[in-house]
Design a protein around this motif. Structure first.
Motif, mmCIF file in Angstrom:
data_model
loop_
_atom_site.group_PDB
_atom_site.id
_atom_site.type_symbol
_atom_site.label_atom_id
_atom_site.label_comp_id
_atom_site.label_asym_id
_atom_site.label_seq_id
_atom_site.Cartn_x
_atom_site.Cartn_y
_atom_site.Cartn_z
ATOM 1 N N SER A 132 -102.683 66.044 51.691
ATOM 2 C CA SER A 132 -102.368 65.870 53.116
ATOM 3 C C SER A 132 -100.891 66.147 53.390
ATOM 4 O O SER A 132 -100.553 66.888 54.314
ATOM 5 C CB SER A 132 -102.710 64.448 53.571
ATOM 6 O OG SER A 132 -104.096 64.239 53.553
ATOM 7 N N CYS A 191 -112.890 61.211 56.401
ATOM 8 C CA CYS A 191 -112.423 62.459 55.794
ATOM 9 C C CYS A 191 -113.398 63.596 56.086
ATOM 10 O O CYS A 191 -112.992 64.695 56.465
ATOM 11 C CB CYS A 191 -112.263 62.253 54.286
ATOM 12 S SG CYS A 191 -111.806 63.730 53.372
ATOM 13 N N ASP A 245 -101.882 70.078 53.981
ATOM 14 C CA ASP A 245 -102.526 69.980 55.295
ATOM 15 C C ASP A 245 -101.541 69.796 56.452
ATOM 16 O O ASP A 245 -101.611 70.521 57.444
ATOM 17 C CB ASP A 245 -103.543 68.823 55.315
ATOM 18 C CG ASP A 245 -104.781 69.119 54.495
ATOM 19 O OD1 ASP A 245 -104.900 70.233 53.955
ATOM 20 O OD2 ASP A 245 -105.647 68.229 54.392
ATOM 21 N N VAL A 246 -100.655 68.835 56.340
ATOM 22 C CA VAL A 246 -99.735 68.560 57.449
ATOM 23 C C VAL A 246 -98.814 69.754 57.723
ATOM 24 O O VAL A 246 -98.656 70.146 58.885
ATOM 25 C CB VAL A 246 -98.959 67.243 57.239
ATOM 26 C CG1 VAL A 246 -97.856 67.085 58.265
ATOM 27 C CG2 VAL A 246 -99.928 66.059 57.297
ATOM 28 N N VAL A 256 -106.588 57.858 59.302
ATOM 29 C CA VAL A 256 -105.388 57.729 58.471
ATOM 30 C C VAL A 256 -104.971 56.264 58.287
ATOM 31 O O VAL A 256 -104.659 55.840 57.172
ATOM 32 C CB VAL A 256 -104.229 58.579 59.028
ATOM 33 C CG1 VAL A 256 -102.968 58.393 58.199
ATOM 34 C CG2 VAL A 256 -104.626 60.053 59.059
ATOM 35 N N TRP A 270 -103.693 61.962 49.325
ATOM 36 C CA TRP A 270 -102.452 61.816 50.100
ATOM 37 C C TRP A 270 -101.522 63.004 49.853
ATOM 38 O O TRP A 270 -100.879 63.505 50.780
ATOM 39 C CB TRP A 270 -101.739 60.520 49.746
ATOM 40 C CG TRP A 270 -102.316 59.294 50.379
ATOM 41 C CD1 TRP A 270 -102.920 58.254 49.750
ATOM 42 C CD2 TRP A 270 -102.328 58.966 51.775
ATOM 43 N NE1 TRP A 270 -103.316 57.301 50.669
ATOM 44 C CE2 TRP A 270 -102.963 57.718 51.915
ATOM 45 C CE3 TRP A 270 -101.873 59.613 52.914
ATOM 46 C CZ2 TRP A 270 -103.148 57.094 53.149
ATOM 47 C CZ3 TRP A 270 -102.050 59.002 54.155
ATOM 48 C CH2 TRP A 270 -102.685 57.761 54.262
ATOM 49 N N GLU A 274 -113.214 64.576 59.759
ATOM 50 C CA GLU A 274 -112.030 65.374 60.052
ATOM 51 C C GLU A 274 -112.202 66.811 59.558
ATOM 52 O O GLU A 274 -111.886 67.766 60.251
ATOM 53 C CB GLU A 274 -110.798 64.724 59.426
ATOM 54 C CG GLU A 274 -109.503 65.358 59.851
ATOM 55 C CD GLU A 274 -108.290 64.603 59.363
ATOM 56 O OE1 GLU A 274 -107.488 64.200 60.212
ATOM 57 O OE2 GLU A 274 -108.154 64.416 58.135
ATOM 58 N N HIS A 275 -112.749 66.958 58.358
ATOM 59 C CA HIS A 275 -112.919 68.292 57.780
ATOM 60 C C HIS A 275 -113.954 69.121 58.544
ATOM 61 O O HIS A 275 -113.684 70.253 58.941
ATOM 62 C CB HIS A 275 -113.325 68.189 56.307
ATOM 63 C CG HIS A 275 -113.516 69.508 55.659
ATOM 64 N ND1 HIS A 275 -112.469 70.255 55.172
ATOM 65 C CD2 HIS A 275 -114.620 70.246 55.439
ATOM 66 C CE1 HIS A 275 -112.925 71.389 54.676
ATOM 67 N NE2 HIS A 275 -114.232 71.408 54.822
ATOM 68 N N ASP A 277 -108.332 72.299 52.444
ATOM 69 C CA ASP A 277 -108.660 70.892 52.679
ATOM 70 C C ASP A 277 -109.786 70.399 51.773
ATOM 71 O O ASP A 277 -109.969 69.208 51.609
ATOM 72 C CB ASP A 277 -109.025 70.680 54.157
ATOM 73 C CG ASP A 277 -109.140 69.220 54.501
ATOM 74 O OD1 ASP A 277 -108.170 68.469 54.271
ATOM 75 O OD2 ASP A 277 -110.222 68.813 54.992
ATOM 76 N N ARG A 294 -108.682 67.795 49.331
ATOM 77 C CA ARG A 294 -108.602 66.429 49.858
ATOM 78 C C ARG A 294 -109.991 65.821 49.970
ATOM 79 O O ARG A 294 -110.202 64.672 49.591
ATOM 80 C CB ARG A 294 -107.902 66.426 51.228
ATOM 81 C CG ARG A 294 -107.750 65.040 51.835
ATOM 82 C CD ARG A 294 -107.087 65.121 53.201
ATOM 83 N NE ARG A 294 -107.870 65.887 54.143
ATOM 84 C CZ ARG A 294 -108.734 65.348 55.015
ATOM 85 N NH1 ARG A 294 -108.913 64.054 55.065
ATOM 86 N NH2 ARG A 294 -109.400 66.117 55.851
#
Length: 145
Positions: free
Chosen positions: A96, A21, A100-101, A56, A93, A24-25, A123, A126
């Motif tokens: 996300s 995580c 995010d998505v 993921v 989740w 990714e951030h 983000d 998350r």
């Protein structure tokens, strides 16, 4: 499986997912501002596939493991901390899926710098949820050994 094995797998997977995580951030999303508009879609798509495999899928396995631990309930593992950790994972989740998505899909088409900044900013929810989950994982492992 012994309680110690459950705890080892849970602790290691929780730490791994927090690291994923954070990667990714801080490395993926934040780095998108350095990518030109012409190559943004290709870079984002490639990194998205990589993040899917590296982060993921393990996070999905972690979520399933928490549910299994709640069902199996090995002796000495505090269920309240598992439930709290599962709640934090659920928040991660949800952020996300609902924030995010959708932002990433829009960014894939626009490569908008403000959109990237917004993604990095939102983000944090998350990231915080995953850090909270990891805190509960420490409680689970620490009180169970």
């Amino acid at each position: 499986m012994s309680t110690a094995t459950w705890l080892l797998v849970y602790g290691m997977l929780s730490a791994y997912c927090l690291a994923g995580c954070l990667m990714e951030h801080f490395a993926v999303f934040s780095g998108w501002t350095a990518v030109g508009s012409e190559e943004f879609e290709a870079v984002q798509t490639a990194q998205g596939r990589g993040s899917g495999v590296v982060y993921v899928l393990p996070k999905l396995a972690l979520t399933a493991l928490v549910i299994v631990l709640l069902v199996v309930a090995p002796d000495g593992i505090p269920s309240w901390a598992l439930w709290a950790g599962l709640a934090a994972l659920t928040v991660a989740w949800a952020v996300s899926a609902f924030v995010d998505v959708p932002l990433q899909r829009r960014l894939r088409r626009t490569a908008d710098r403000r959109g990237i900044e917004r993604l990095v900013r939102t983000d944090w929810f998350r990231v915080a949820a995953m850090a909270v989950h990891f805190g509960f994982a420490i409680v689970v492992v620490g009180t169970s050994i």
